[in-house]
Design a protein around this motif. Structure first.
Motif, PDB file in Angstrom:
ATOM      1  N   THR A 163      24.193  39.016  56.017  1.00 33.39           N
ATOM      2  CA  THR A 163      24.168  37.955  55.557  1.00 33.39           C
ATOM      3  C   THR A 163      23.622  37.756  53.680  1.00 33.39           C
ATOM      4  OG1 THR A 163      23.530  35.497  55.330  1.00 33.39           O
ATOM      5  CG2 THR A 163      22.163  36.652  56.145  1.00 33.39           C
ATOM      6  N   CYS A 164      25.242  37.346  52.883  1.00 36.71           N
ATOM      7  CA  CYS A 164      25.380  37.288  51.593  1.00 36.71           C
ATOM      8  C   CYS A 164      23.922  35.895  51.091  1.00 36.71           C
ATOM      9  CB  CYS A 164      26.396  37.423  51.453  1.00 36.71           C
ATOM     10  SG  CYS A 164      27.979  36.376  51.512  1.00 36.71           S
ATOM     11  N   GLU A 165      24.353  34.988  51.462  1.00 37.89           N
ATOM     12  CA  GLU A 165      23.580  34.230  51.708  1.00 37.89           C
ATOM     13  C   GLU A 165      22.928  34.121  50.534  1.00 37.89           C
ATOM     14  OE1 GLU A 165      24.046  30.910  51.493  1.00 37.89           O
ATOM     15  OE2 GLU A 165      26.130  31.516  53.375  1.00 37.89           O
ATOM     16  N   ALA A 166      21.332  35.103  50.614  1.00 37.40           N
ATOM     17  CA  ALA A 166      20.953  35.165  49.508  1.00 37.40           C
ATOM     18  C   ALA A 166      20.973  36.049  47.924  1.00 37.40           C
ATOM     19  CB  ALA A 166      18.940  36.032  49.419  1.00 37.40           C
ATOM     20  N   MET A 167      22.374  36.773  48.059  1.00 35.45           N
ATOM     21  CA  MET A 167      22.991  37.033  46.550  1.00 35.45           C
ATOM     22  C   MET A 167      23.869  36.108  45.820  1.00 35.45           C
ATOM     23  SD  MET A 167      25.815  39.871  46.982  1.00 35.45           S
ATOM     24  CE  MET A 167      24.860  41.734  47.481  1.00 35.45           C
ATOM     25  N   LEU A 168      24.503  35.073  47.449  1.00 34.92           N
ATOM     26  CA  LEU A 168      25.088  34.281  46.645  1.00 34.92           C
ATOM     27  C   LEU A 168      24.834  33.321  46.122  1.00 34.92           C
ATOM     28  CD1 LEU A 168      27.848  33.511  49.679  1.00 34.92           C
ATOM     29  CD2 LEU A 168      27.730  34.515  47.039  1.00 34.92           C
ATOM     30  N   ASP A 169      23.177  32.325  46.247  1.00 33.38           N
ATOM     31  CA  ASP A 169      22.110  32.136  45.341  1.00 33.38           C
ATOM     32  C   ASP A 169      22.154  32.717  44.697  1.00 33.38           C
ATOM     33  OD1 ASP A 169      22.302  30.362  48.215  1.00 33.38           O
ATOM     34  OD2 ASP A 169      20.612  31.784  48.229  1.00 33.38           O
ATOM     35  N   ALA A 177      33.376  38.884  53.886  1.00 27.11           N
ATOM     36  CA  ALA A 177      34.587  38.019  54.195  1.00 27.11           C
ATOM     37  C   ALA A 177      34.333  36.957  53.170  1.00 27.11           C
ATOM     38  CB  ALA A 177      35.421  37.920  55.208  1.00 27.11           C
ATOM     39  N   LYS A 178      32.727  36.372  54.019  1.00 27.01           N
ATOM     40  CA  LYS A 178      32.553  35.619  53.282  1.00 27.01           C
ATOM     41  C   LYS A 178      32.075  35.696  51.337  1.00 27.01           C
ATOM     42  CE  LYS A 178      28.980  31.839  52.874  1.00 27.01           C
ATOM     43  NZ  LYS A 178      27.663  31.054  54.334  1.00 27.01           N
ATOM     44  N   LEU A 179      31.900  37.112  51.214  1.00 26.86           N
ATOM     45  CA  LEU A 179      31.176  37.113  50.053  1.00 26.86           C
ATOM     46  C   LEU A 179      32.517  37.324  49.138  1.00 26.86           C
ATOM     47  CD1 LEU A 179      29.425  38.044  48.054  1.00 26.86           C
ATOM     48  CD2 LEU A 179      29.244  40.361  48.597  1.00 26.86           C
ATOM     49  N   ALA A 180      33.724  37.948  49.560  1.00 27.94           N
ATOM     50  CA  ALA A 180      35.000  38.679  48.552  1.00 27.94           C
ATOM     51  C   ALA A 180      35.922  37.314  49.108  1.00 27.94           C
ATOM     52  CB  ALA A 180      35.472  39.113  49.635  1.00 27.94           C
ATOM     53  N   GLU A 209      37.062  41.798  43.452  1.00 30.55           N
ATOM     54  CA  GLU A 209      37.900  42.944  43.803  1.00 30.55           C
ATOM     55  C   GLU A 209      36.506  43.701  45.307  1.00 30.55           C
ATOM     56  OE1 GLU A 209      39.110  45.679  41.108  1.00 30.55           O
ATOM     57  OE2 GLU A 209      39.996  43.840  40.342  1.00 30.55           O
ATOM     58  N   VAL A 210      37.685  44.228  46.061  1.00 35.51           N
ATOM     59  CA  VAL A 210      37.179  44.373  47.319  1.00 35.51           C
ATOM     60  C   VAL A 210      37.002  46.141  47.353  1.00 35.51           C
ATOM     61  CG1 VAL A 210      36.176  45.396  49.701  1.00 35.51           C
ATOM     62  CG2 VAL A 210      35.819  42.802  48.847  1.00 35.51           C
ATOM     63  N   TRP A 211      35.950  46.820  47.459  1.00 39.71           N
ATOM     64  CA  TRP A 211      36.747  49.063  46.809  1.00 39.71           C
ATOM     65  C   TRP A 211      35.755  49.876  47.690  1.00 39.71           C
ATOM     66  CZ3 TRP A 211      40.427  51.184  42.874  1.00 39.71           C
ATOM     67  CH2 TRP A 211      40.612  49.914  42.049  1.00 39.71           C
ATOM     68  N   PRO A 218      38.056  47.453  55.795  1.00 40.70           N
ATOM     69  CA  PRO A 218      38.826  47.017  57.072  1.00 40.70           C
ATOM     70  C   PRO A 218      38.946  45.154  56.812  1.00 40.70           C
ATOM     71  CG  PRO A 218      36.566  47.320  57.989  1.00 40.70           C
ATOM     72  CD  PRO A 218      36.017  48.126  56.473  1.00 40.70           C
ATOM     73  N   PHE A 219      39.794  45.317  54.963  1.00 47.02           N
ATOM     74  CA  PHE A 219      39.647  43.792  54.849  1.00 47.02           C
ATOM     75  C   PHE A 219      40.902  43.437  53.683  1.00 47.02           C
ATOM     76  CE2 PHE A 219      38.535  41.062  51.158  1.00 47.02           C
ATOM     77  CZ  PHE A 219      38.025  40.138  52.000  1.00 47.02           C
ATOM     78  N   ALA A 220      41.360  42.167  54.224  1.00 46.62           N
ATOM     79  CA  ALA A 220      43.202  42.415  53.383  1.00 46.62           C
ATOM     80  C   ALA A 220      42.931  42.279  52.316  1.00 46.62           C
ATOM     81  CB  ALA A 220      44.033  41.406  54.419  1.00 46.62           C
ATOM     82  N   GLY A 221      43.436  43.188  51.282  1.00 51.24           N
ATOM     83  CA  GLY A 221      43.872  43.323  49.701  1.00 51.24           C
ATOM     84  C   GLY A 221      42.821  44.403  49.534  1.00 51.24           C
ATOM     85  N   ALA A 222      42.067  45.580  50.409  1.00 57.08           N
ATOM     86  CA  ALA A 222      40.695  45.764  49.372  1.00 57.08           C
ATOM     87  C   ALA A 222      41.611  46.975  49.156  1.00 57.08           C
ATOM     88  CB  ALA A 222      39.856  46.130  50.967  1.00 57.08           C
ATOM     89  N   LYS A 223      40.794  47.605  47.944  1.00 55.52           N
ATOM     90  CA  LYS A 223      41.161  48.502  46.963  1.00 55.52           C
ATOM     91  C   LYS A 223      40.634  49.905  47.138  1.00 55.52           C
ATOM     92  CE  LYS A 223      42.776  46.129  43.431  1.00 55.52           C
ATOM     93  NZ  LYS A 223      42.613  45.072  41.845  1.00 55.52           N
ATOM     94  N   THR A 224      41.269  51.760  46.986  1.00 55.49           N
ATOM     95  CA  THR A 224      40.248  52.299  47.728  1.00 55.49           C
ATOM     96  C   THR A 224      40.593  53.354  46.120  1.00 55.49           C
ATOM     97  OG1 THR A 224      42.380  53.634  48.584  1.00 55.49           O
ATOM     98  CG2 THR A 224      41.461  52.343  49.979  1.00 55.49           C
TER      99      THR A 224
END
Length: 274
Positions: A118-124, A150-153, A159-161, A169-175
């Motif tokens: 979960t990214c909840e603490a990170m978002l906080d 999905a939630k964090l992005a 940007e997801v790399w 496996p995420f739409a719009g992710a970059k490599t």
């Protein structure tokens, strides 16, 4: 944060090395000159120093470091980051997994490494510090490390790399290719391909914080390393050549277990101690 247990016990290390090097019980017992019964007991978690030291060398393990691990005589001394760094340890099924956040305290720009369960603490923390999350860097795409991608992005628009060898496996992710360079204001990020545990396992070497730090995913753990039934030799080689050649004061931010440092692992990790 409560003290995080080491990812692997001594018998986990033994079993991981034996599987990785494809050494049968009979072959290992013969090479080490121990009985199959004694070997089975050690592999089941019963410490026996004589057997541990005998089987270590055929498994390319340090006898002393393995014995130390068996008796739980060492735990890494944790480095201090007074600012710009946070670690999150979240429960995923029957284990815990780590994710991390770094940021430039003046520019308020940040980057995340994996999401954990979960990214909840990170978002906080992002909200509390008034940060802009610019990048989400993935060490690899095993579910426990990207469970909340999905939630964090979605909430941060970061940007997801990920490695070109293991796209997210995420739409719009970059490599990226190996040795790609990113900047988060004053912080510099370099990508190192440390594949083996997964096809595109990536280590991110970051400078600009209180200490140089490598976000290693499941490449290395305190007193252990990532396993693989098929590409263990690749993981072992990449760890040696790309992680264990970093500056000695580098902090290792692992995918599971506690933070550690390269200098400590060179002494205490059974796979890499001299």
């Amino acid at each position: 944060m409560a003290r995080i247990p080491l990812e692997d016990n001594f018998n986990d290390v033994i079993n991981k090395a034996q599987r990785g090097w494809k050494i049968s019980d009979a072959d290992l017992a013969a090479r080490a000159d121990v009985s199959l019964e004694d070997l089975a007991a050690v592999k089941a978690g019963q410490p026996n120093d004589a057997v541990i030291r005998r089987i270590a060398r055929p498994l390319k393990l340090s006898p002393s470091a393995l014995e130390t691990l068996a008796h739980k005589r060492w735990y890494p001394q944790l480095p201090d980051f007074p600012k710009g760094f946070a670690m999150f340890n979240t429960a995923y099924e029957d284990m815990t997994v780590n994710s991390y956040l770094i940021w430039d305290t003046r520019a308020k720009l940040a980057a995340a490494f994996d999401t954990g369960a979960t990214c909840e603490a990170m978002l906080d923390l992002v909200r509390a510090e008034g940060l802009t999350l610019r990048y989400i860097f993935l060490t690899h795409t095993h579910e426990d490390h990207i469970a909340d991608l999905a939630k964090l992005a979605g909430e941060t628009k970061a940007e997801v790399w990920a490695s070109e060898l293991e796209p997210a496996p995420f739409a719009g992710a970059k490599t990226f290719k190996e040795n790609a360079h990113f900047h988060v204001a004053s912080l510099a990020v370099k990508t190192l391909f440390t594949f083996g545990h997964s096809p595109g396992m990536t280590t991110y070497f970051v400078t600009g914080l209180s200490w140089p730090i490598a976000f290693v995913g499941d490449s290395v753990f305190a007193s252990s390393m990532g396993g693989s039934p098929t590409h263990f030799a690749d993981q072992y080689r990449n760890d040696r050549e790309k992680i264990f050649t970093l500056p000695r004061d580098t902090v290792l931010a692992c995918g599971h277990g506690p933070l550690t440092t390269l200098s400590q692992e060179k002494q205490q990790n059974p796979f890499f101690a001299q």
